[in-house]
Design a protein around this motif. Sequence first.
Motif, PDB file in Angstrom:
ATOM      1  N   PRO A 121       0.809  -1.217   0.000  1.00  0.00           N
ATOM      2  CA  PRO A 121       0.000   0.000   0.000  1.00  0.00           C
ATOM      3  C   PRO A 121       0.843   1.267   0.000  1.00  0.00           C
ATOM      4  O   PRO A 121       1.748   1.432   0.809  1.00  0.00           O
ATOM      5  CB  PRO A 121      -0.816  -0.126   1.292  1.00  0.00           C
ATOM      6  N   SER A 122       0.546   2.160  -0.913  1.00  0.00           N
ATOM      7  CA  SER A 122       1.177   3.471  -0.985  1.00  0.00           C
ATOM      8  C   SER A 122       0.174   4.508  -0.482  1.00  0.00           C
ATOM      9  O   SER A 122      -0.958   4.184  -0.137  1.00  0.00           O
ATOM     10  CB  SER A 122       1.556   3.782  -2.433  1.00  0.00           C
ATOM     11  N   GLU A 123       0.597   5.764  -0.473  1.00  0.00           N
ATOM     12  CA  GLU A 123      -0.331   6.828  -0.081  1.00  0.00           C
ATOM     13  C   GLU A 123      -1.518   6.873  -1.037  1.00  0.00           C
ATOM     14  O   GLU A 123      -2.661   7.076  -0.623  1.00  0.00           O
ATOM     15  CB  GLU A 123       0.376   8.175  -0.062  1.00  0.00           C
ATOM     16  N   LEU A 124      -1.251   6.663  -2.324  1.00  0.00           N
ATOM     17  CA  LEU A 124      -2.341   6.624  -3.299  1.00  0.00           C
ATOM     18  C   LEU A 124      -3.302   5.485  -2.986  1.00  0.00           C
ATOM     19  O   LEU A 124      -4.531   5.665  -3.005  1.00  0.00           O
ATOM     20  CB  LEU A 124      -1.774   6.462  -4.714  1.00  0.00           C
ATOM     21  N   ASP A 125      -2.755   4.303  -2.677  1.00  0.00           N
ATOM     22  CA  ASP A 125      -3.600   3.158  -2.326  1.00  0.00           C
ATOM     23  C   ASP A 125      -4.507   3.495  -1.146  1.00  0.00           C
ATOM     24  O   ASP A 125      -5.705   3.216  -1.167  1.00  0.00           O
ATOM     25  CB  ASP A 125      -2.745   1.941  -1.962  1.00  0.00           C
ATOM     26  N   ARG A 126      -3.906   4.075  -0.112  1.00  0.00           N
ATOM     27  CA  ARG A 126      -4.687   4.388   1.084  1.00  0.00           C
ATOM     28  C   ARG A 126      -5.795   5.388   0.769  1.00  0.00           C
ATOM     29  O   ARG A 126      -6.916   5.266   1.275  1.00  0.00           O
ATOM     30  CB  ARG A 126      -3.762   4.920   2.187  1.00  0.00           C
ATOM     31  N   ASN A 127      -5.495   6.353  -0.074  1.00  0.00           N
ATOM     32  CA  ASN A 127      -6.517   7.331  -0.442  1.00  0.00           C
ATOM     33  C   ASN A 127      -7.629   6.706  -1.273  1.00  0.00           C
ATOM     34  O   ASN A 127      -8.804   7.051  -1.119  1.00  0.00           O
ATOM     35  CB  ASN A 127      -5.876   8.493  -1.198  1.00  0.00           C
ATOM     36  N   VAL A 128      -7.255   5.800  -2.162  1.00  0.00           N
ATOM     37  CA  VAL A 128      -8.274   5.105  -2.961  1.00  0.00           C
ATOM     38  C   VAL A 128      -9.184   4.284  -2.059  1.00  0.00           C
ATOM     39  O   VAL A 128     -10.419   4.305  -2.205  1.00  0.00           O
ATOM     40  CB  VAL A 128      -7.607   4.204  -4.028  1.00  0.00           C
ATOM     41  N   VAL A 129      -8.596   3.565  -1.101  1.00  0.00           N
ATOM     42  CA  VAL A 129      -9.398   2.765  -0.174  1.00  0.00           C
ATOM     43  C   VAL A 129     -10.308   3.663   0.659  1.00  0.00           C
ATOM     44  O   VAL A 129     -11.490   3.360   0.869  1.00  0.00           O
ATOM     45  CB  VAL A 129      -8.489   1.915   0.736  1.00  0.00           C
ATOM     46  N   ALA A 130      -9.765   4.790   1.125  1.00  0.00           N
ATOM     47  CA  ALA A 130     -10.568   5.722   1.913  1.00  0.00           C
ATOM     48  C   ALA A 130     -11.739   6.262   1.099  1.00  0.00           C
ATOM     49  O   ALA A 130     -12.842   6.461   1.621  1.00  0.00           O
ATOM     50  CB  ALA A 130      -9.691   6.867   2.424  1.00  0.00           C
ATOM     51  N   ALA A 131     -11.500   6.503  -0.190  1.00  0.00           N
ATOM     52  CA  ALA A 131     -12.576   6.985  -1.060  1.00  0.00           C
ATOM     53  C   ALA A 131     -13.639   5.914  -1.258  1.00  0.00           C
ATOM     54  O   ALA A 131     -14.844   6.198  -1.227  1.00  0.00           O
ATOM     55  CB  ALA A 131     -11.991   7.418  -2.409  1.00  0.00           C
ATOM     56  N   LEU A 132     -13.207   4.676  -1.445  1.00  0.00           N
ATOM     57  CA  LEU A 132     -14.173   3.587  -1.614  1.00  0.00           C
ATOM     58  C   LEU A 132     -14.957   3.339  -0.333  1.00  0.00           C
ATOM     59  O   LEU A 132     -16.112   2.917  -0.379  1.00  0.00           O
ATOM     60  CB  LEU A 132     -13.457   2.314  -2.059  1.00  0.00           C
TER      61      LEU A 132
ATOM     62  N   ALA B 145      -7.970  -3.037   8.213  1.00  0.00           N
ATOM     63  CA  ALA B 145      -7.577  -1.685   8.603  1.00  0.00           C
ATOM     64  C   ALA B 145      -6.084  -1.392   8.457  1.00  0.00           C
ATOM     65  O   ALA B 145      -5.712  -0.255   8.124  1.00  0.00           O
ATOM     66  CB  ALA B 145      -8.040  -1.411  10.034  1.00  0.00           C
ATOM     67  N   PRO B 146      -5.161  -2.365   8.691  1.00  0.00           N
ATOM     68  CA  PRO B 146      -3.738  -2.051   8.496  1.00  0.00           C
ATOM     69  C   PRO B 146      -3.399  -1.596   7.079  1.00  0.00           C
ATOM     70  O   PRO B 146      -2.373  -0.939   6.881  1.00  0.00           O
ATOM     71  CB  PRO B 146      -3.046  -3.373   8.849  1.00  0.00           C
ATOM     72  N   LEU B 147      -4.235  -1.917   6.117  1.00  0.00           N
ATOM     73  CA  LEU B 147      -3.994  -1.493   4.740  1.00  0.00           C
ATOM     74  C   LEU B 147      -3.942   0.028   4.630  1.00  0.00           C
ATOM     75  O   LEU B 147      -3.251   0.576   3.765  1.00  0.00           O
ATOM     76  CB  LEU B 147      -5.083  -2.056   3.822  1.00  0.00           C
ATOM     77  N   ILE B 148      -4.667   0.723   5.507  1.00  0.00           N
ATOM     78  CA  ILE B 148      -4.649   2.188   5.479  1.00  0.00           C
ATOM     79  C   ILE B 148      -3.939   2.769   6.710  1.00  0.00           C
ATOM     80  O   ILE B 148      -4.140   3.929   7.062  1.00  0.00           O
ATOM     81  CB  ILE B 148      -6.079   2.754   5.352  1.00  0.00           C
ATOM     82  N   GLY B 149      -3.124   1.944   7.378  1.00  0.00           N
ATOM     83  CA  GLY B 149      -2.299   2.438   8.469  1.00  0.00           C
ATOM     84  C   GLY B 149      -2.966   2.475   9.826  1.00  0.00           C
ATOM     85  O   GLY B 149      -2.463   3.127  10.740  1.00  0.00           O
ATOM     86  N   LEU B 150      -4.069   1.758   9.988  1.00  0.00           N
ATOM     87  CA  LEU B 150      -4.755   1.678  11.284  1.00  0.00           C
ATOM     88  C   LEU B 150      -4.538   0.267  11.822  1.00  0.00           C
ATOM     89  O   LEU B 150      -5.190  -0.679  11.394  1.00  0.00           O
ATOM     90  CB  LEU B 150      -6.239   2.003  11.124  1.00  0.00           C
ATOM     91  N   ASP B 151      -3.618   0.128  12.757  1.00  0.00           N
ATOM     92  CA  ASP B 151      -3.117  -1.192  13.128  1.00  0.00           C
ATOM     93  C   ASP B 151      -3.800  -1.843  14.322  1.00  0.00           C
ATOM     94  O   ASP B 151      -3.554  -3.016  14.599  1.00  0.00           O
ATOM     95  CB  ASP B 151      -1.610  -1.106  13.420  1.00  0.00           C
ATOM     96  N   VAL B 152      -4.620  -1.098  15.043  1.00  0.00           N
ATOM     97  CA  VAL B 152      -5.260  -1.661  16.237  1.00  0.00           C
ATOM     98  C   VAL B 152      -6.774  -1.688  16.040  1.00  0.00           C
ATOM     99  O   VAL B 152      -7.435  -0.655  16.021  1.00  0.00           O
ATOM    100  CB  VAL B 152      -4.913  -0.855  17.500  1.00  0.00           C
ATOM    101  N   GLU B 153      -7.307  -2.893  15.869  1.00  0.00           N
ATOM    102  CA  GLU B 153      -8.756  -3.073  15.795  1.00  0.00           C
ATOM    103  C   GLU B 153      -9.221  -3.635  17.136  1.00  0.00           C
ATOM    104  O   GLU B 153      -8.581  -4.525  17.696  1.00  0.00           O
ATOM    105  CB  GLU B 153      -9.129  -4.038  14.681  1.00  0.00           C
ATOM    106  N   PHE B 154     -10.337  -3.143  17.611  1.00  0.00           N
ATOM    107  CA  PHE B 154     -10.799  -3.601  18.914  1.00  0.00           C
ATOM    108  C   PHE B 154     -12.321  -3.637  18.951  1.00  0.00           C
ATOM    109  O   PHE B 154     -13.003  -3.029  18.127  1.00  0.00           O
ATOM    110  CB  PHE B 154     -10.268  -2.693  20.029  1.00  0.00           C
ATOM    111  N   MET B 155     -12.817  -4.395  19.916  1.00  0.00           N
ATOM    112  CA  MET B 155     -14.231  -4.371  20.246  1.00  0.00           C
ATOM    113  C   MET B 155     -14.338  -3.960  21.704  1.00  0.00           C
ATOM    114  O   MET B 155     -13.551  -4.413  22.537  1.00  0.00           O
ATOM    115  CB  MET B 155     -14.891  -5.733  20.016  1.00  0.00           C
ATOM    116  N   GLN B 156     -15.299  -3.102  21.989  1.00  0.00           N
ATOM    117  CA  GLN B 156     -15.491  -2.652  23.364  1.00  0.00           C
ATOM    118  C   GLN B 156     -16.928  -2.919  23.774  1.00  0.00           C
ATOM    119  O   GLN B 156     -17.867  -2.736  22.994  1.00  0.00           O
ATOM    120  CB  GLN B 156     -15.176  -1.165  23.501  1.00  0.00           C
TER     121      GLN B 156
END
Length: 350
Positions: A7-18, A235-246
């Motif tokens: 994933p590049s910055e472009l990849d992350r932006n494309v995923v965020a847009a989708l 989520a790590p694909l866009i740089g968010l490495d901690v997924e949790f349930m509360q």
Amino acid sequence: MSETVKPSELDRNVVAALQLNGRAPWKQVARAIEANESTVARRGQQLVDSRLVGVTGVLDHLRCGLGISLMVRLRCRPGTASSVARALADLSVTRFVTVVTGSIDVVAEFVVADHRDITRVLAEELPGRDDVVETESMVVVRKFSAFEEWDTGLLGPRASALLRPEGIPSGHREWQETEQLTEQEFAIAATLAADGRATYAQIAAEVGVSESTAARRVESLVRRGCLRFRTLFEAPLIGLDVEFMQWFTVEPSELENVGVRLAAEPSTRYVSATTGRFNLCLHGVLAGYGDLYHYMTAVIGALPGVRTADMTLQARTLKRAWIHINPDGTRDPDTRNPHLTRPDPREHTT
């Protein structure tokens, strides 16, 4: 995560847009992220073809009379959590399965006709059920925010306005009457479940209707609150490495207030009110472990009426929106939503 797509910055932006609009044409995505259209189309399609990213159409099961949702927390014998999670993921009634760390070992979401069915599923249908030492089931009674409504925060308000000009229907209303879908509508939903970016021409060819009819039917399903589009990615694909349930226990008088406030938090991907010991369930994501303390103290600590807050970190998710997720984060294209044929009204009620 796949070794073939970095994933590049472009990849992350494309995923965020989708995530903002899974059906947005590449031209619209390029405009929103201010990038070259041909580059966006090429890279975006590579992400989709690699199965690291995908879009699926999901039916609102309560709105369509397909059953109710239950969140089930499971505690397993030491060393068996992964095998229990795999067995749960193979059940047709599970929409979501994850292995977690904390007070429990596995969490699963079931969609069943009646809350009584969960006992039968866990007691009779689950392979290796002897490895489960404790279960706790909670019926989802109100959704404050769902995954498809989440904004990653990677793009600014301009991009959001371009991709969601009319807004995606937010909140899951408490429907008084269910919508009765036709066989044609179920067929369209099945096509979009397999590929949420399918064009109206592709839907028309698959279902056997005109392109204009396909467009009208899809728009009607969305407008009536029956169909939503979910962008699937880890989520790590866009740089968010901690997924949790509360899991929260909230004073009943503050439940609506807390649910609405949590739904507005940038880290919240899903939050719902439930029955049982915990009356609020949340899926969240953070950039890293260093953000956890601030989240627990400044965000959760500021909420009124919260008596308990139990955080479990997601170690590996095996199923999302009915679709199996491979260990490398790619989607399994062969999984199917069991609710995409006309249900027998004797078996599916609300």
